[in-house]
Design a protein around this motif. Structure first.
Motif, PDB file in Angstrom:
ATOM      1  N   THR A   9       0.874  -1.249   0.014  1.00  0.00           N
ATOM      2  CA  THR A   9       0.165   0.091  -0.191  1.00  0.00           C
ATOM      3  C   THR A   9       0.768   1.394  -0.005  1.00  0.00           C
ATOM      4  O   THR A   9       1.959   1.151  -0.242  1.00  0.00           O
ATOM      5  CB  THR A   9      -1.009  -0.042   1.422  1.00  0.00           C
ATOM      6  N   ASP A  10       0.316   2.507   0.125  1.00  0.00           N
ATOM      7  CA  ASP A  10       0.888   3.637   0.179  1.00  0.00           C
ATOM      8  C   ASP A  10       0.678   4.201   1.611  1.00  0.00           C
ATOM      9  O   ASP A  10       0.082   3.908   2.483  1.00  0.00           O
ATOM     10  CB  ASP A  10       0.919   4.564  -0.874  1.00  0.00           C
ATOM     11  N   SER A  11       1.620   5.444   2.042  1.00  0.00           N
ATOM     12  CA  SER A  11       1.796   5.858   3.104  1.00  0.00           C
ATOM     13  C   SER A  11       0.322   6.720   3.384  1.00  0.00           C
ATOM     14  O   SER A  11       0.009   6.983   4.683  1.00  0.00           O
ATOM     15  CB  SER A  11       2.761   6.807   3.350  1.00  0.00           C
ATOM     16  N   THR A  12      -0.265   7.141   2.665  1.00  0.00           N
ATOM     17  CA  THR A  12      -1.449   7.800   2.865  1.00  0.00           C
ATOM     18  C   THR A  12      -2.643   6.883   3.495  1.00  0.00           C
ATOM     19  O   THR A  12      -3.628   7.170   4.146  1.00  0.00           O
ATOM     20  CB  THR A  12      -2.487   8.155   1.744  1.00  0.00           C
ATOM     21  N   ALA A  13      -2.435   5.381   3.687  1.00  0.00           N
ATOM     22  CA  ALA A  13      -3.415   4.657   4.361  1.00  0.00           C
ATOM     23  C   ALA A  13      -3.357   4.616   5.744  1.00  0.00           C
ATOM     24  O   ALA A  13      -4.142   3.807   6.328  1.00  0.00           O
ATOM     25  CB  ALA A  13      -2.987   3.189   3.898  1.00  0.00           C
ATOM     26  N   SER A  14      -2.447   5.163   6.293  1.00  0.00           N
ATOM     27  CA  SER A  14      -2.477   5.295   7.709  1.00  0.00           C
ATOM     28  C   SER A  14      -2.240   3.991   8.687  1.00  0.00           C
ATOM     29  O   SER A  14      -2.753   3.940   9.694  1.00  0.00           O
ATOM     30  CB  SER A  14      -3.704   6.265   8.308  1.00  0.00           C
ATOM     31  N   VAL A  15      -1.842   2.980   7.939  1.00  0.00           N
ATOM     32  CA  VAL A  15      -1.503   1.739   8.661  1.00  0.00           C
ATOM     33  C   VAL A  15      -0.563   1.840   9.738  1.00  0.00           C
ATOM     34  O   VAL A  15       0.534   2.382   9.470  1.00  0.00           O
ATOM     35  CB  VAL A  15      -0.918   0.645   7.688  1.00  0.00           C
ATOM     36  N   ILE A  25       3.052  -5.882   5.629  1.00  0.00           N
ATOM     37  CA  ILE A  25       2.591  -4.881   4.567  1.00  0.00           C
ATOM     38  C   ILE A  25       3.520  -3.898   4.425  1.00  0.00           C
ATOM     39  O   ILE A  25       4.330  -3.303   5.017  1.00  0.00           O
ATOM     40  CB  ILE A  25       1.433  -3.973   5.303  1.00  0.00           C
ATOM     41  N   SER A  26       3.842  -3.956   2.911  1.00  0.00           N
ATOM     42  CA  SER A  26       4.906  -2.947   2.553  1.00  0.00           C
ATOM     43  C   SER A  26       4.248  -1.546   2.027  1.00  0.00           C
ATOM     44  O   SER A  26       3.169  -1.550   1.565  1.00  0.00           O
ATOM     45  CB  SER A  26       5.475  -3.477   1.417  1.00  0.00           C
ATOM     46  N   ILE A  27       5.006  -0.655   2.645  1.00  0.00           N
ATOM     47  CA  ILE A  27       4.471   0.954   2.456  1.00  0.00           C
ATOM     48  C   ILE A  27       5.280   1.661   1.779  1.00  0.00           C
ATOM     49  O   ILE A  27       6.311   1.809   2.118  1.00  0.00           O
ATOM     50  CB  ILE A  27       4.092   1.417   3.859  1.00  0.00           C
ATOM     51  N   VAL A  28       4.540   2.207   0.709  1.00  0.00           N
ATOM     52  CA  VAL A  28       5.694   3.013  -0.459  1.00  0.00           C
ATOM     53  C   VAL A  28       4.987   4.572   0.125  1.00  0.00           C
ATOM     54  O   VAL A  28       4.054   4.820   0.162  1.00  0.00           O
ATOM     55  CB  VAL A  28       5.196   2.758  -1.826  1.00  0.00           C
ATOM     56  N   GLN A  29       5.994   5.559   0.205  1.00  0.00           N
ATOM     57  CA  GLN A  29       6.131   6.910   0.723  1.00  0.00           C
ATOM     58  C   GLN A  29       5.839   7.528  -0.408  1.00  0.00           C
ATOM     59  O   GLN A  29       6.369   7.600  -1.467  1.00  0.00           O
ATOM     60  CB  GLN A  29       7.316   7.062   1.664  1.00  0.00           C
ATOM     61  N   GLN A  38      12.389  18.686  -0.364  1.00  0.00           N
ATOM     62  CA  GLN A  38      11.454  17.510  -0.582  1.00  0.00           C
ATOM     63  C   GLN A  38      11.840  16.488   0.188  1.00  0.00           C
ATOM     64  O   GLN A  38      13.155  16.295   0.311  1.00  0.00           O
ATOM     65  CB  GLN A  38      11.565  17.346  -1.933  1.00  0.00           C
ATOM     66  N   ASN A  39      10.833  15.463   0.494  1.00  0.00           N
ATOM     67  CA  ASN A  39      11.195  14.631   1.626  1.00  0.00           C
ATOM     68  C   ASN A  39      10.018  13.331   1.347  1.00  0.00           C
ATOM     69  O   ASN A  39       8.860  13.579   1.039  1.00  0.00           O
ATOM     70  CB  ASN A  39      11.193  15.018   2.995  1.00  0.00           C
ATOM     71  N   ASP A  40      10.341  12.068   1.769  1.00  0.00           N
ATOM     72  CA  ASP A  40       9.106  11.392   2.039  1.00  0.00           C
ATOM     73  C   ASP A  40       8.414  11.933   3.112  1.00  0.00           C
ATOM     74  O   ASP A  40       8.671  12.421   4.094  1.00  0.00           O
ATOM     75  CB  ASP A  40       9.778  10.168   2.572  1.00  0.00           C
ATOM     76  N   GLU A  41       7.022  11.633   2.985  1.00  0.00           N
ATOM     77  CA  GLU A  41       6.305  12.174   3.935  1.00  0.00           C
ATOM     78  C   GLU A  41       6.361  11.980   5.366  1.00  0.00           C
ATOM     79  O   GLU A  41       6.076  12.781   6.235  1.00  0.00           O
ATOM     80  CB  GLU A  41       4.541  12.097   3.629  1.00  0.00           C
ATOM     81  N   ARG A  42       6.848  10.718   5.688  1.00  0.00           N
ATOM     82  CA  ARG A  42       7.218  10.377   7.017  1.00  0.00           C
ATOM     83  C   ARG A  42       8.186  11.091   7.911  1.00  0.00           C
ATOM     84  O   ARG A  42       8.234  11.225   9.021  1.00  0.00           O
ATOM     85  CB  ARG A  42       7.555   8.882   7.169  1.00  0.00           C
ATOM     86  N   ASN A  62       3.241  14.819  -4.314  1.00  0.00           N
ATOM     87  CA  ASN A  62       3.957  13.896  -5.220  1.00  0.00           C
ATOM     88  C   ASN A  62       3.680  12.369  -5.037  1.00  0.00           C
ATOM     89  O   ASN A  62       3.971  12.117  -4.046  1.00  0.00           O
ATOM     90  CB  ASN A  62       5.307  14.312  -5.847  1.00  0.00           C
ATOM     91  N   PRO A  63       3.105  11.597  -6.034  1.00  0.00           N
ATOM     92  CA  PRO A  63       3.016  10.335  -5.881  1.00  0.00           C
ATOM     93  C   PRO A  63       4.650   9.759  -5.686  1.00  0.00           C
ATOM     94  O   PRO A  63       5.746  10.412  -6.324  1.00  0.00           O
ATOM     95  CB  PRO A  63       2.453   9.806  -7.215  1.00  0.00           C
ATOM     96  N   PRO A  64       4.676   8.498  -5.250  1.00  0.00           N
ATOM     97  CA  PRO A  64       6.040   7.832  -5.398  1.00  0.00           C
ATOM     98  C   PRO A  64       6.403   7.584  -6.708  1.00  0.00           C
ATOM     99  O   PRO A  64       5.612   7.232  -7.813  1.00  0.00           O
ATOM    100  CB  PRO A  64       5.740   6.413  -4.533  1.00  0.00           C
TER     101      PRO A  64
END
Length: 282
Positions: A9-15, A25-29, A38-42, A62-64
């Protein structure tokens, strides 16, 4: 038990990170630009971003890039899974799915890229349900059935203090933004067909949030349900809303209260709340 399906999934999923680790679960930022940085959102702290937004510092999302997906998919394929199910923020809000599809075309096992038509915890709960099925050894077909049921039954509601940030990012129309500022009218928004739509209007935040809770309870049904509230710089308000939800729902299964992701906060602004209700049975 052998895992036949990998979940991405991606980082917006708030897992939550502990849940992601437990269920593999793999999380793409997604990426966030604040001013010139500019940074990964985390890596972007909420107070830093809120201050930037209050001072009109440019904030962009921006998307990954496709390589971020490729390496996650390659690792999953190397582990011997039969398929990868990659579940992401609505294409009506982000180009994340497009990046995922570019990477998926380069992988030797089937990769099913799913536009969840949701985001936040309303994306996260279906992702967790799919990962639980995968961890139990379910087939790709069975995992997809679990996922599709959850996506269909999950409701995502949104409260914002101002529509200004959604309007700036193109997530809501100019006319709606102007009306929302007049007379302290506060909207209750809903994710509908993959985009943000207006569901109710009320005078003041208290009435708007009562309408949001009422709608969430109606849509949750009478069976077991996962419930979550996420917020951007509104912890006390979020706790009150979650308490109101839990007091009115007969079978709460999983409860989550957390800060929203930086990407969502960049579009909603300080004071925003997201409400997710995801029935856990057909």
């Amino acid at each position: 038990m052998r895992r036949r399906v990998a979940i991405v999934t991606d980082s917006t999923a708030s897992v939550p990170l502990d849940v992601a680790d437990r269920l593999a679960i793999s999380i793409v930022q997604l990426e966030l630009t604040v001013g010139d940085e500019q940074n990964d959102e985390r890596r972007v702290l909420h107070p830093q971003m809120a201050e930037a937004m209050r001072n009109n510092v440019p904030v962009a999302t921006n998307p990954p890039p496709p390589p971020a997906f490729y390496w996650n998919y390659a690792d999953a394929a190397a582990s011997g899974v039969e398929a990868i199910i990659s579940i992401h923020i609505s294409e009506g809000l982000s180009q994340t799915c497009q990046s995922a599809r570019i990477a998926a075309a380069e992988i030797g096992v089937p990769v099913y890229v799913v536009d969840a038509r949701l985001t936040g915890l309303s994306l996260g709960f279906p992702v967790i349900a799919a990962a639980e099925a995968a961890a139990a050894g379910a087939t790709p077909h069975s995992v997809m059935n679990v996922l599709e049921h959850r996506l269909r039954s999950t409701t995502q509601l949104l409260y914002v203090d101002t529509l200004e940030h959604l309007q700036r990012s193109g997530r809501i129309g100019r006319a709606q933004a102007w009306v929302g500022e007049a007379l302290s009218i506060k909207p209750v928004l809903i994710m509908k067909d993959g985009v943000i739509d207006q569901l109710h209007k009320a005078i003041g935040p208290e009435r708007a949030l009562r309408k949001a809770v009422m709608t969430a309870v109606e849509r949750a049904g009478q069976g077991p349900v996962d419930v979550g509230v996420e917020h951007f710089e509104a912890a006390d308000r979020a706790k009150q809303v979650l308490d109101a939800l839990c007091s009115q729902l007969p079978q709460v299964r999983r409860v989550t209260l957390e800060e929203t992701t930086a990407i969502i906060g960049a579009h909603t602004g300080p004071g925003a709340l997201g409400i997710a209700v995801s029935p856990a049975s057909p």
